[in-house]
Every structure is written in structure tokens, then in C-alpha cells.
Scaffold this motif. Structure first.
Motif, PDB file in Angstrom:
ATOM      1  N   ARG A   1      41.299  35.916  37.590  1.00 42.80           N
ATOM      2  CA  ARG A   1      41.326  36.369  36.531  1.00 42.80           C
ATOM      3  C   ARG A   1      43.384  36.643  36.303  1.00 42.80           C
ATOM      4  O   ARG A   1      42.906  37.729  35.485  1.00 42.80           O
ATOM      5  CB  ARG A   1      41.220  37.545  37.330  1.00 42.80           C
TER       6      ARG A   1
ATOM      7  N   SER B   1      35.221  45.447  44.982  1.00 47.12           N
ATOM      8  CA  SER B   1      36.122  44.330  43.700  1.00 47.12           C
ATOM      9  C   SER B   1      36.437  43.097  44.097  1.00 47.12           C
ATOM     10  O   SER B   1      36.986  42.211  43.342  1.00 47.12           O
ATOM     11  CB  SER B   1      37.653  44.719  43.225  1.00 47.12           C
TER      12      SER B   1
ATOM     13  N   GLY C   1      36.185  40.662  35.375  1.00 54.28           N
ATOM     14  CA  GLY C   1      36.962  39.620  34.877  1.00 54.28           C
ATOM     15  C   GLY C   1      36.825  38.934  33.586  1.00 54.28           C
ATOM     16  O   GLY C   1      37.462  39.067  33.482  1.00 54.28           O
TER      17      GLY C   1
ATOM     18  N   ASP D   1      45.440  38.314  37.869  1.00 51.16           N
ATOM     19  CA  ASP D   1      45.723  40.110  38.291  1.00 51.16           C
ATOM     20  C   ASP D   1      46.662  39.524  39.426  1.00 51.16           C
ATOM     21  O   ASP D   1      46.016  38.800  40.420  1.00 51.16           O
ATOM     22  CB  ASP D   1      44.041  40.312  38.636  1.00 51.16           C
TER      23      ASP D   1
ATOM     24  N   LYS E   1      31.553  44.298  34.197  1.00 51.11           N
ATOM     25  CA  LYS E   1      32.474  42.746  33.954  1.00 51.11           C
ATOM     26  C   LYS E   1      34.114  43.345  34.084  1.00 51.11           C
ATOM     27  O   LYS E   1      34.429  41.951  34.473  1.00 51.11           O
ATOM     28  CB  LYS E   1      32.538  43.406  31.812  1.00 51.11           C
ATOM     29  N   GLU E   2      34.151  44.158  34.160  1.00 51.78           N
ATOM     30  CA  GLU E   2      35.598  44.345  35.047  1.00 51.78           C
ATOM     31  C   GLU E   2      35.538  43.714  36.380  1.00 51.78           C
ATOM     32  O   GLU E   2      36.583  43.007  36.664  1.00 51.78           O
ATOM     33  CB  GLU E   2      36.077  46.335  35.732  1.00 51.78           C
TER      34      GLU E   2
END
Length: 165
Positions: free
Chosen positions: A150, A44, A120, A152, A116-117
Motif C-alpha cells: 500500500r 485495518s 488502500g 504506507d 476503500k481506505e
């Protein structure tokens, strides 16, 4: 007469001299797209594309990049910047960024739906601020933190340490 717009402060000036974009070499020969894949180095966070360019293309770019006028970064960074001592070439070149994005397998590899995840959101291109860095013996990029764009909170800051080479 229309009212004057309020100024939001002085624009940030580049420390690099204004220059024309270089005549970048062509992206040939390329590795076939079917022979390339993304590899997650740090889940990630860091993704690489092993063997993205052929050995011939890498040699052409290493030779070309060594001809660019590199500037040694100042030993004392601006407030809030990480200490970086290296040689660099920096240019705003939207045409080169678009060529790298569209003429290689890069666009296809990073715009896959499954990513896409990780990214972001939808990736639409590359930053046109092109930077070439060269580190000679004794040069380094010191410990630094980067903020996440992003949104997050768990990824608000990423810190890393790269020592002298």
C-alpha cells in the motif's frame, strides 16, 4: 528490423509442476448475502467473513480438497522466504478466482465504499494463484515478515509468528 529488447534477467520458475486446474465443486448451497458481514479481527489489517459458506458446502470442499495431490514443501526455503513446512497444492486458475469472486457474496462484501481506505484502493478481483495448505502435526509456518504493497511507511513490514501445531 526492430532492436532487441533488453532482458531483465531470467523469469522466476515455479517449483510446482504444470497441471490442469481441478474440477472445483459448485458453490452451492450458499449463505444468503444478507446474512453475511465483514468482521475486523485486527483493525485495518485482518478482515474475516464468519459463516461465509454453509456447513454442507464446507464439507464438500474439505472432501474435494483432500483428494488433491498435495506436495510437502522443502525443509530449507529459498533465500528471503519464511520457513514453511506443510503440504500444499498450488495452481494458477484465473477461472476459479473469478468464480469465487463473482458467484459468491465476496465481491459485494469487499467492494463497499467504506472499505476503500482499508484496502488502500479499489478491489477489482482475486489473485488467480490458488494455494491450498494442510498442516499435519509437527508442521508449521515460522516467523516471517511481509511487506505492505500500500505504500504506507507505518505498515512497511508486518511480522507474525505461527508455531508448530
Amino acid at each position: 528490423m526492430a532492436p532487441k529488447k533488453k532482458s531483465r534477467g531470467a523469469p522466476i520458475k515455479s517449483t510446482e509442476p504444470a497441471r490442469q486446474p481441478p474440477n472445483w465443486p459448485a458453490f452451492t448451497p450458499l449463505v444468503p448475502e444478507t446474512d453475511l458481514a465483514l468482521q475486523e479481527v485486527l483493525p485495518s489489517q485482518i478482515v474475516t467473513i464468519p459463516n461465509f459458506w454453509t456447513a454442507t458446502l464446507c464439507k464438500a470442499y474439505v472432501s474435494f480438497l483432500s483428494s488433491l495431490p498435495l506436495t510437502t514443501t522443502p525443509g530449507k526455503p529459498r533465500k528471503g522466504d519464511a520457513v514453511r513446512v506443510n503440504d500444499r497444492f498450488q495452481i494458477d486458475d484465473p477461472a476459479f478466482a473469478e468464480r469465487l469472486w463473482s458467484e459468491t457474496a465476496l465481491k459485494t462484501l469487499v467492494t463497499g465504499a467504506a472499505l476503500k481506505e482499508l484496502w488502500g484502493g479499489e478491489v477489482v478481483g482475486l489473485n488467480p494463484n490458488i494455494r491450498i495448505y494442510r498442516y499435519a502435526k509437527g508442521q508449521f509456518f515460522d516467523q516471517h515478515c511481509m511487506s505492505s504493497s500500500r505504500g504506507d511507511p507505518s505498515l512497511a513490514l508486518r511480522c507474525s509468528r505461527t508455531g508448530p501445531r
